[in-house]
Design a protein around this motif. Structure first.
Motif, PDB file in Angstrom:
ATOM      1  N   MET A 154      -3.465   2.137   8.847  1.00 21.67           N
ATOM      2  CA  MET A 154      -4.689   2.681   8.256  1.00 21.67           C
ATOM      3  C   MET A 154      -4.589   2.632   6.732  1.00 21.67           C
ATOM      4  O   MET A 154      -3.620   3.120   6.161  1.00 21.67           O
ATOM      5  CB  MET A 154      -4.852   4.135   8.731  1.00 21.67           C
ATOM      6  N   ARG A 155      -5.604   2.046   6.094  1.00 23.53           N
ATOM      7  CA  ARG A 155      -5.594   1.961   4.626  1.00 23.53           C
ATOM      8  C   ARG A 155      -6.438   3.094   4.044  1.00 23.53           C
ATOM      9  O   ARG A 155      -7.660   3.128   4.229  1.00 23.53           O
ATOM     10  CB  ARG A 155      -6.187   0.632   4.189  1.00 23.53           C
ATOM     11  N   ILE A 156      -5.768   4.026   3.361  1.00 21.73           N
ATOM     12  CA  ILE A 156      -6.446   5.143   2.710  1.00 21.73           C
ATOM     13  C   ILE A 156      -6.010   5.175   1.249  1.00 21.73           C
ATOM     14  O   ILE A 156      -4.823   5.236   0.948  1.00 21.73           O
ATOM     15  CB  ILE A 156      -6.084   6.495   3.390  1.00 21.73           C
ATOM     16  N   GLY A 157      -7.000   5.120   0.334  1.00 20.29           N
ATOM     17  CA  GLY A 157      -6.672   5.079  -1.086  1.00 20.29           C
ATOM     18  C   GLY A 157      -6.291   6.433  -1.660  1.00 20.29           C
ATOM     19  O   GLY A 157      -5.552   6.526  -2.626  1.00 20.29           O
ATOM     20  N   ASP A 158      -6.838   7.489  -1.070  1.00 18.41           N
ATOM     21  CA  ASP A 158      -6.590   8.842  -1.603  1.00 18.41           C
ATOM     22  C   ASP A 158      -6.096   9.753  -0.468  1.00 18.41           C
ATOM     23  O   ASP A 158      -6.841  10.594   0.039  1.00 18.41           O
ATOM     24  CB  ASP A 158      -7.901   9.377  -2.205  1.00 18.41           C
ATOM     25  N   PRO A 159      -4.843   9.579  -0.050  1.00 14.55           N
ATOM     26  CA  PRO A 159      -4.380  10.328   1.122  1.00 14.55           C
ATOM     27  C   PRO A 159      -4.136  11.820   0.867  1.00 14.55           C
ATOM     28  O   PRO A 159      -3.922  12.568   1.804  1.00 14.55           O
ATOM     29  CB  PRO A 159      -3.054   9.632   1.478  1.00 14.55           C
ATOM     30  N   THR A 160      -4.179  12.232  -0.423  1.00 11.91           N
ATOM     31  CA  THR A 160      -3.911  13.646  -0.701  1.00 11.91           C
ATOM     32  C   THR A 160      -5.190  14.460  -0.920  1.00 11.91           C
ATOM     33  O   THR A 160      -5.131  15.599  -1.347  1.00 11.91           O
ATOM     34  CB  THR A 160      -3.000  13.798  -1.941  1.00 11.91           C
ATOM     35  N   GLY A 218      -5.520   8.803  17.869  1.00  9.85           N
ATOM     36  CA  GLY A 218      -6.717   8.019  18.203  1.00  9.85           C
ATOM     37  C   GLY A 218      -8.009   8.502  17.578  1.00  9.85           C
ATOM     38  O   GLY A 218      -9.098   8.074  17.994  1.00  9.85           O
ATOM     39  N   LEU A 219      -7.937   9.365  16.584  1.00 11.61           N
ATOM     40  CA  LEU A 219      -9.165   9.826  15.934  1.00 11.61           C
ATOM     41  C   LEU A 219      -9.627   8.809  14.891  1.00 11.61           C
ATOM     42  O   LEU A 219      -8.810   8.108  14.302  1.00 11.61           O
ATOM     43  CB  LEU A 219      -8.948  11.199  15.285  1.00 11.61           C
ATOM     44  N   ARG A 220     -10.931   8.754  14.700  1.00 15.35           N
ATOM     45  CA  ARG A 220     -11.482   7.787  13.747  1.00 15.35           C
ATOM     46  C   ARG A 220     -11.586   8.429  12.357  1.00 15.35           C
ATOM     47  O   ARG A 220     -12.310   9.408  12.189  1.00 15.35           O
ATOM     48  CB  ARG A 220     -12.863   7.341  14.225  1.00 15.35           C
ATOM     49  N   VAL A 221     -10.816   7.901  11.429  1.00 13.02           N
ATOM     50  CA  VAL A 221     -10.784   8.448  10.068  1.00 13.02           C
ATOM     51  C   VAL A 221     -11.484   7.473   9.124  1.00 13.02           C
ATOM     52  O   VAL A 221     -11.194   6.277   9.143  1.00 13.02           O
ATOM     53  CB  VAL A 221      -9.330   8.680   9.602  1.00 13.02           C
ATOM     54  N   LEU A 222     -12.392   8.003   8.336  1.00 21.47           N
ATOM     55  CA  LEU A 222     -13.165   7.163   7.419  1.00 21.47           C
ATOM     56  C   LEU A 222     -13.019   7.707   5.998  1.00 21.47           C
ATOM     57  O   LEU A 222     -13.004   8.929   5.804  1.00 21.47           O
ATOM     58  CB  LEU A 222     -14.641   7.210   7.857  1.00 21.47           C
ATOM     59  N   GLU A 223     -12.886   6.830   5.030  1.00 21.97           N
ATOM     60  CA  GLU A 223     -12.770   7.256   3.634  1.00 21.97           C
ATOM     61  C   GLU A 223     -14.020   6.827   2.877  1.00 21.97           C
ATOM     62  O   GLU A 223     -14.392   5.657   2.921  1.00 21.97           O
ATOM     63  CB  GLU A 223     -11.522   6.626   3.005  1.00 21.97           C
ATOM     64  N   LEU A 224     -14.659   7.792   2.230  1.00 20.84           N
ATOM     65  CA  LEU A 224     -15.879   7.492   1.472  1.00 20.84           C
ATOM     66  C   LEU A 224     -15.734   8.022   0.050  1.00 20.84           C
ATOM     67  O   LEU A 224     -15.000   8.990  -0.179  1.00 20.84           O
ATOM     68  CB  LEU A 224     -17.088   8.153   2.143  1.00 20.84           C
ATOM     69  N   PRO A 225     -16.431   7.416  -0.905  1.00 22.17           N
ATOM     70  CA  PRO A 225     -16.319   7.923  -2.279  1.00 22.17           C
ATOM     71  C   PRO A 225     -16.892   9.332  -2.418  1.00 22.17           C
ATOM     72  O   PRO A 225     -17.891   9.663  -1.773  1.00 22.17           O
ATOM     73  CB  PRO A 225     -17.121   6.914  -3.106  1.00 22.17           C
ATOM     74  N   ALA A 226     -16.232  10.127  -3.244  1.00 20.03           N
ATOM     75  CA  ALA A 226     -16.728  11.471  -3.533  1.00 20.03           C
ATOM     76  C   ALA A 226     -16.435  11.767  -4.995  1.00 20.03           C
ATOM     77  O   ALA A 226     -15.500  11.223  -5.571  1.00 20.03           O
ATOM     78  CB  ALA A 226     -16.036  12.493  -2.649  1.00 20.03           C
ATOM     79  N   PHE A 272       2.682   6.957  -0.773  1.00 15.59           N
ATOM     80  CA  PHE A 272       2.331   7.590   0.507  1.00 15.59           C
ATOM     81  C   PHE A 272       1.251   6.801   1.246  1.00 15.59           C
ATOM     82  O   PHE A 272       1.251   6.716   2.474  1.00 15.59           O
ATOM     83  CB  PHE A 272       1.894   9.040   0.299  1.00 15.59           C
ATOM     84  N   SER A 273       0.344   6.242   0.469  1.00 15.59           N
ATOM     85  CA  SER A 273      -0.712   5.424   1.046  1.00 15.59           C
ATOM     86  C   SER A 273      -0.100   4.211   1.770  1.00 15.59           C
ATOM     87  O   SER A 273      -0.513   3.844   2.877  1.00 15.59           O
ATOM     88  CB  SER A 273      -1.612   4.965  -0.104  1.00 15.59           C
ATOM     89  N   TRP A 274       0.905   3.623   1.122  1.00 13.95           N
ATOM     90  CA  TRP A 274       1.573   2.444   1.672  1.00 13.95           C
ATOM     91  C   TRP A 274       2.365   2.808   2.941  1.00 13.95           C
ATOM     92  O   TRP A 274       2.320   2.080   3.934  1.00 13.95           O
ATOM     93  CB  TRP A 274       2.494   1.863   0.588  1.00 13.95           C
ATOM     94  N   ILE A 275       3.056   3.950   2.894  1.00 13.96           N
ATOM     95  CA  ILE A 275       3.830   4.388   4.083  1.00 13.96           C
ATOM     96  C   ILE A 275       2.866   4.644   5.256  1.00 13.96           C
ATOM     97  O   ILE A 275       3.144   4.292   6.401  1.00 13.96           O
ATOM     98  CB  ILE A 275       4.674   5.645   3.777  1.00 13.96           C
ATOM     99  N   LEU A 276       1.734   5.257   4.919  1.00 18.10           N
ATOM    100  CA  LEU A 276       0.728   5.541   5.950  1.00 18.10           C
ATOM    101  C   LEU A 276       0.248   4.240   6.600  1.00 18.10           C
ATOM    102  O   LEU A 276       0.118   4.154   7.832  1.00 18.10           O
ATOM    103  CB  LEU A 276      -0.459   6.283   5.315  1.00 18.10           C
ATOM    104  N   TYR A 277       0.035   3.226   5.762  1.00 16.30           N
ATOM    105  CA  TYR A 277      -0.406   1.921   6.272  1.00 16.30           C
ATOM    106  C   TYR A 277       0.670   1.300   7.166  1.00 16.30           C
ATOM    107  O   TYR A 277       0.380   0.764   8.241  1.00 16.30           O
ATOM    108  CB  TYR A 277      -0.737   0.993   5.095  1.00 16.30           C
ATOM    109  N   LEU A 278       1.911   1.447   6.721  1.00  9.28           N
ATOM    110  CA  LEU A 278       3.048   0.882   7.448  1.00  9.28           C
ATOM    111  C   LEU A 278       3.175   1.512   8.842  1.00  9.28           C
ATOM    112  O   LEU A 278       3.454   0.836   9.834  1.00  9.28           O
ATOM    113  CB  LEU A 278       4.326   1.158   6.638  1.00  9.28           C
ATOM    114  N   LEU A 279       2.968   2.831   8.904  1.00 12.00           N
ATOM    115  CA  LEU A 279       3.170   3.542  10.168  1.00 12.00           C
ATOM    116  C   LEU A 279       1.951   3.541  11.088  1.00 12.00           C
ATOM    117  O   LEU A 279       2.079   3.686  12.303  1.00 12.00           O
ATOM    118  CB  LEU A 279       3.597   4.999   9.914  1.00 12.00           C
ATOM    119  N   SER A 280       0.768   3.384  10.488  1.00  9.19           N
ATOM    120  CA  SER A 280      -0.433   3.502  11.333  1.00  9.19           C
ATOM    121  C   SER A 280      -1.409   2.342  11.205  1.00  9.19           C
ATOM    122  O   SER A 280      -2.357   2.256  11.985  1.00  9.19           O
ATOM    123  CB  SER A 280      -1.176   4.802  10.990  1.00  9.19           C
TER     124      SER A 280
END
Lengths: 129, 247
Positions: B152-158, B194-202, B142-150
């Motif tokens: 955007m690289r997100i490691g934990d999309p769920t 167009g929203l800014r999405v940021l991924e941070l460790p938690a 899902f992370s890869w599909i998200l990158y393909l479509l947008s």
């Protein structure tokens, strides 16, 4: 093989007309009793009228059979019936999906309002209004 | 000029979490004492004493009169946040999986206006979070599909651990927000708008109850179908929306 010989007999046509009439009366009574909406009854009325027209008008049945590329008119009638039932089912699935979202919205709104009242009664933290 | 104090709402959707919810609320209150905040639990038609324990812990509660599922429970909270004029929503689970101490790390980018949505990520965290390999693979796909479509690289999309501002809330209360399993499709929706999405460790803790909304055989299969279909729909709807066409 000549398809004309496989057209519905007079007996079959009369039976179809009788069943169609019974179906229409049933639908009419359901609408009268508010157990079926006019909107959905229209789907059933249309299906019955089209099916009866195809059964009673030979040229129409043969045209439909030819268009579908089917050898026997009886099979074309069955395919047409399945197609109508498919259309009606899809329409009803759409109605259910729309209503599910509407019901969910209602539940959300009612629950928020209820929360605003009961939190007051239970002296819990107040929800914003 | 004095800066306007931003109002923060911690939103927790919960279903049958009577055993954990009290501790979760206490944990939040202890962790972000320095930040002015309210806690709201949306009780998704629980059969146990979740709502009673929430009130006892001093948090606000909305009890849904029927079980609607995770997505609608969240959307109920977003509606309360919008109505109540909150500026920022911190969204976390009611089973204690999300460490409240991480909120302090996730909040600043949204508070400072540097991001519209911040995702609390297991993938970026130093703390190991055990996960079945099937789920890990699914997450990667899902992370890869998200990158393909947008792009955007997100490691934990769920991840359900998120901080969002009003701009995101305005999108989340529309019919485009899915009622079931709002995950990668929502991230795609945010990015395309167009929203800014940021991924941070938690930090995530192991769910001791073992309950999961992705348990069993049929649910994961439905999840895969739903998410793939939903992502395609989000993408197509956006293309039509961008062209000013009716969806």
């Amino acid at each position: 093989m000549n398809g004309v010989y496989l057209l519905p007999t007079m007996h079959q046509r009369a039976a179809a007309a009788f069943l169609g009439l019974v179906g229409m009366i049933m639908i009419y009574r359901m609408v009268r009793r508010h157990t079926l909406r006019e909107e959905h009854a229209l789907l059933w009325f249309t299906a019955i009228v089209v099916m009866l027209a195809v059964i009673w008008i030979d040229s129409l049945l043969l045209t439909v059979t030819g268009l579908l590329g089917i050898a026997m008119p009886g099979n074309a009638l069955i395919l047409l019936t399945i197609f109508f039932l498919f259309l009606i089912s899809v329409r009803l699935s759409s109605v259910v999906s729309i209503q599910k979202r509407q019901i969910a919205k209602l539940i959300m709104e009612v629950s928020i309002l209820k929360g605003q009242i009961t939190n007051d009664v239970n002296c819990g933290p107040k929800l914003p209004e | 000029m004095a800066e306007k104090l931003q109002r923060v709402l911690v939103l927790i959707p919960a279903y049958n979490e009577a055993g954990a919810i009290g501790k979760v609320i206490e944990g939040i209150k202890g962790s972000i004492r320095s930040i002015d905040h309210d806690v709201l639990v949306v009780d998704d038609g629980s059969l146990d004493e979740t709502a009673i324990q929430v009130r006892a812990a001093g948090a606000m509660v909305v009890s849904l009169i029927e079980n609607l599922g995770y997505g609608y429970a969240l959307q109920t909270g977003y509606r309360v946040a919008m109505q109540g004029g909150y500026d920022i929503v911190v969204q976390m689970d009611g089973d204690g999986q999300h460490d409240p101490d991480s909120i302090k790390e996730l909040l600043p980018p949204v508070l400072e206006g540097k991001a519209d949505v911040v995702l609390g990520s297991r993938a970026l965290s130093d703390v190991y979070y055990p996960m079945p390999w099937t789920r890990r693979v699914g997450q990667r796909v899902f992370s890869w599909i998200l990158y393909l479509l947008s792009g955007m690289r997100i490691g934990d999309p769920t991840t359900g651990f998120q901080v969002l501002n009003r701009k995101a809330l305005e999108l989340y209360i529309t019919d485009d927000f899915p009622g079931d399993y709002p995950d990668t499709d929502v991230l795609l929706f945010l990015k395309l708008r167009g929203l800014r999405v940021l991924e941070l460790p938690a930090t995530f803790r192991v769910n001791e109850s073992g309950k999961s909304m992705h348990g069993g055989i049929l649910k994961p299969m439905y999840y895969i179908y739903k998410m793939l279909f939903s992502m395609v729909l989000v993408y197509r709807r956006h293309q039509r929306w961008a062209k000013g066409m009716k969806r």
